[in-house]
Design an enzyme around this catalytic site. Structure first.
Site, PDB file in Angstrom:
ATOM      1  N   HIS A  90       3.064  -4.900 -20.218  1.00  0.00           N
ATOM      2  CA  HIS A  90       3.685  -4.153 -19.005  1.00  0.00           C
ATOM      3  C   HIS A  90       3.231  -2.533 -19.519  1.00  0.00           C
ATOM      4  CE1 HIS A  90       7.040  -3.743 -16.255  1.00  0.00           C
ATOM      5  NE2 HIS A  90       6.226  -2.799 -16.070  1.00  0.00           N
ATOM      6  N   LEU A 150       0.850  -1.296  -0.009  1.00  0.00           N
ATOM      7  CA  LEU A 150      -0.111  -0.067   0.035  1.00  0.00           C
ATOM      8  C   LEU A 150       0.756   1.360  -0.033  1.00  0.00           C
ATOM      9  CD1 LEU A 150      -3.029   0.351  -0.074  1.00  0.00           C
ATOM     10  CD2 LEU A 150      -2.927   0.966   2.451  1.00  0.00           C
ATOM     11  N   GLY A 151       1.734   1.404  -0.945  1.00  0.00           N
ATOM     12  CA  GLY A 151       2.466   2.617  -1.261  1.00  0.00           C
ATOM     13  C   GLY A 151       1.817   3.543  -2.045  1.00  0.00           C
ATOM     14  N   ARG A 152       2.586   4.485  -2.809  1.00  0.00           N
ATOM     15  CA  ARG A 152       1.825   5.249  -3.543  1.00  0.00           C
ATOM     16  C   ARG A 152       0.860   4.866  -4.650  1.00  0.00           C
ATOM     17  NH1 ARG A 152       7.508   8.377  -3.651  1.00  0.00           N
ATOM     18  NH2 ARG A 152       8.027   6.164  -4.224  1.00  0.00           N
ATOM     19  N   ILE A 153       1.236   3.719  -5.246  1.00  0.00           N
ATOM     20  CA  ILE A 153       0.200   3.126  -6.262  1.00  0.00           C
ATOM     21  C   ILE A 153      -0.692   2.467  -5.469  1.00  0.00           C
ATOM     22  CG2 ILE A 153       0.382   1.367  -8.396  1.00  0.00           C
ATOM     23  CD1 ILE A 153       3.257   2.303  -8.721  1.00  0.00           C
ATOM     24  N   ARG A 187       5.037  -4.561   4.322  1.00  0.00           N
ATOM     25  CA  ARG A 187       5.826  -4.542   5.520  1.00  0.00           C
ATOM     26  C   ARG A 187       5.464  -4.014   6.775  1.00  0.00           C
ATOM     27  NH1 ARG A 187      10.725  -2.201   1.736  1.00  0.00           N
ATOM     28  NH2 ARG A 187       8.936  -0.747   1.441  1.00  0.00           N
ATOM     29  N   ARG A 190       5.268  -6.661 -10.147  1.00  0.00           N
ATOM     30  CA  ARG A 190       6.443  -7.404 -10.787  1.00  0.00           C
ATOM     31  C   ARG A 190       5.974  -9.009 -10.871  1.00  0.00           C
ATOM     32  NH1 ARG A 190       7.583  -3.320 -12.447  1.00  0.00           N
ATOM     33  NH2 ARG A 190       9.718  -2.062 -12.076  1.00  0.00           N
ATOM     34  N   GLU A 198       9.821 -11.264 -18.819  1.00  0.00           N
ATOM     35  CA  GLU A 198       9.400 -10.398 -20.016  1.00  0.00           C
ATOM     36  C   GLU A 198      10.121 -10.081 -21.091  1.00  0.00           C
ATOM     37  OE1 GLU A 198       7.918  -6.737 -18.121  1.00  0.00           O
ATOM     38  OE2 GLU A 198       6.757  -7.784 -16.995  1.00  0.00           O
ATOM     39  N   GLY A 226       1.689  -0.206 -17.425  1.00  0.00           N
ATOM     40  CA  GLY A 226       1.341   0.400 -16.400  1.00  0.00           C
ATOM     41  C   GLY A 226       1.386   2.067 -16.613  1.00  0.00           C
ATOM     42  N   ASP A 286      -0.255  -6.938 -16.058  1.00  0.00           N
ATOM     43  CA  ASP A 286       0.406  -6.561 -16.618  1.00  0.00           C
ATOM     44  C   ASP A 286       2.034  -6.710 -16.793  1.00  0.00           C
ATOM     45  OD1 ASP A 286       0.877  -3.965 -18.326  1.00  0.00           O
ATOM     46  OD2 ASP A 286       1.515  -2.984 -16.557  1.00  0.00           O
TER      47      ASP A 286
END
Ligand code: GLV
Length: 313
Positions: A278, A151-154, A174, A231, A260, A280, A255
């Protein structure tokens, strides 16, 4: 010595023109013999521009004696050996914030597409299957639980969007974020049991490698969907393919992939997966902002000015 930038990626649509007055640019993808191009110019290379999937390994860092800065055209830095960079005193920068909204939009696009069978429905119309009857029913979003890993910025931007669809938000990561109104799960497997959509938006790298394993997929269950904009390395791809094949999960929107641009062929024939290459952050606006950030960081470094977005270990 002509100060030289080794570009492992194109930074389209911006390019490197703004840097050309001060630097020579090796556009590695245009070189016939990339290894020879690096070797010949190894003493001139002072900066590397990389991106997701374009590795800056310890070997490369150690092969460039005058390397000062790595500008990553991505927010994730799992493609860079950060320890090797730190040991050599090489600075690393990335492109946070500017790509948050587009990446969150991509996660929601995948979630909607897979739950409401958008891609399958499109094909259904085009190949005239509709004439033989309706598309199988999809799954509602409202009232369902989205479990966000990272639950970071994205992740927070995804949560904000999912709230607008009347979804409940829970998360694993974390650490607990006391200032946010969502329930925290210290154990991923417990969250997987309780959510309908497991959305991955965490960093890649060793700490998160294969944390979505067969036990987590089993916990997600036959009505659960996996969405990955993080990822490919976060998911144990072998266990994931087995879960899809055995329908122990309902479907997936991806994505990103482990290797890849190679995607497991087994996915190509499955109706319950939506596959993106990919993308995003892949809008004209965001990729331009990302390119400007890379350039600004490199210019700032060589002028002795503060960096815009340094990566701290
Ligand atoms: C894309 O994957 C990024 O890390 O920016």
């Amino acid at each position: 010595m002509a100060k030289t930038i080794l570009a492992l990626t194109s930074m389209y649509p911006l390019g490197f023109e703004n840097l050309e007055p001060d630097f020579e640019i090796i556009r590695l993808w245009k070189e016939k013999d990339p290894e020879a191009a690096i070797h010949e110019r190894r003493n001139d290379i002072v900066a590397v521009v990389a991106t997701a999937g374009r590795a800056v390994s310890r070997k490369l860092i150690e092969a460039l004696p005058n390397l000062e800065i790595i500008g990553n055209f991505a927010v994730g830095t799992d493609n860079i050996d950060l320890v090797a960079a730190q040991e050599r005193g090489v600075i690393v920068t990335n492109t946070p914030d500017v790509l948050t909204a587009d990446t969150a939009d991509t996660a929601i696009a995948l979630l909607l597409s897979v739950a409401r069978r958008v891609v399958e429905g499109d094909a259904y119309v085009r190949i005239a299957k509709w004439l033989n009857g309706p598309l199988p029913l999809g799954a509602s979003l409202g009232g369902k639980t989205v479990g966000i890993v990272g639950l970071g910025r994205i992740g927070q931007a995804i949560a904000k969007r999912a709230v607008a669809f009347d979804m409940d938000i829970v998360y694993h990561g974390r650490s607990e974020k006391e200032d946010l109104p969502y329930r925290f799960y210290p154990q991923l497997i417990d969250m997987a049991k309780d959510c309908d959509f497991l959305v991955l938006s965490c960093a890649g790298g060793e700490d998160t490698k294969h944390i979505v394993n067969s036990a987590v997929l089993e916990a997600l269950g036959a009505d659960g969907y996996l969405i990955n904009v993080a990822r490919g390395s976060v998911v144990d791809e072998e266990a994931f393919l087995i879960a899809l094949r055995n329908k122990t999960i309902a479907g997936a929107g991806l994505d990103v992939y482990e290797n890849e641009p190679h995607v497991p062929e087994a996915l190509f024939s499955m109706d319950n997966v939506v596959l993106l290459p990919h993308i995003g952050s892949a809008t004209v606006e965001t990729r331009s902002r990302m390119g400007h950030l890379v350039i600004d960081n490199i210019q700032a470094h060589f002028k002795g000015e503060p960096l815009k977005t340094p990566v701290t270990a």
